[in-house]
Design a protein around this motif. Structure first.
Motif: not given
Length: 169
Positions: A89-100
């Motif tokens: 979830v942390a990796a998904w959040r970093e990629f899809f939420v934070v980076e985008d």
């Protein structure tokens, strides 16, 4: 791609992003099927069952409420399973939420029946299910009809005009 190195450190966001990029190109479908409905990946049916057995025995996960017969699709995570889930979830959040630069929303996972009734879902939405007598698998009847109709060629303009006129041969 492994999200943590052998030393237990988390790789930078850029390398985590590369791991998720192929999923993003496929529309984020990590659990989708391959050709002819076969699961994607390298595990066959027997290997999948063995893998699930090991994961349950080591308490990565287990069916929720299993002492009361269980509920399909709900799982409890053990300590290691929780850690793996939280890292994903942390990796998904970093990629899809934070980076985008997307905005994250958290909603309840369960909807009370009164909300579904007030919205019309209880009265208007019923999916007729059919069961394959050989395999025991369940299917939505409307999806089966669409697949069956797709197998037939479309009617010719002349046949469509006859059908619209109500003329039977």
């Amino acid at each position: 791609a492994c999200l943590a190195s052998a030393a237990g450190t988390t790789p930078p966001a850029a390398s985590r992003g590369r791991a998720f990029f192929p999923l993003r190109l496929r529309g984020g479908d990590a659990a989708g099927g391959g050709p002819a409905g076969e699961p994607r990946g390298c595990l066959g049916a027997g290997a999948r069952e063995a893998f699930d057995t090991v994961m349950k025995r080591r308490f990565f996960f287990c069916p929720s409420f299993s002492i009361h017969g269980g509920v399909s699709g709900l799982f409890d995570y053990g300590p290691t399973g929780s850690a793996v889930k939280n890292n994903l979830v942390a990796a998904w959040r970093e990629f899809f939420v934070v980076e985008d630069g997307m905005l994250e929303v958290a909603c309840p996972a369960v909807t009370p029946e009164v909300v579904l009734a007030a919205s019309g879902h209880v009265q208007r939405f019923t999916d007729l299910m059919v069961r394959d007598l050989v395999s025991g698998e369940c299917f939505r009847a409307d999806k089966l009809l669409l697949e069956a109709c797709a197998a037939f060629p479309p009617p010719t303009p002349a046949a469509a005009a006859v059908a619209a006129a109500g003329v039977h041969g």
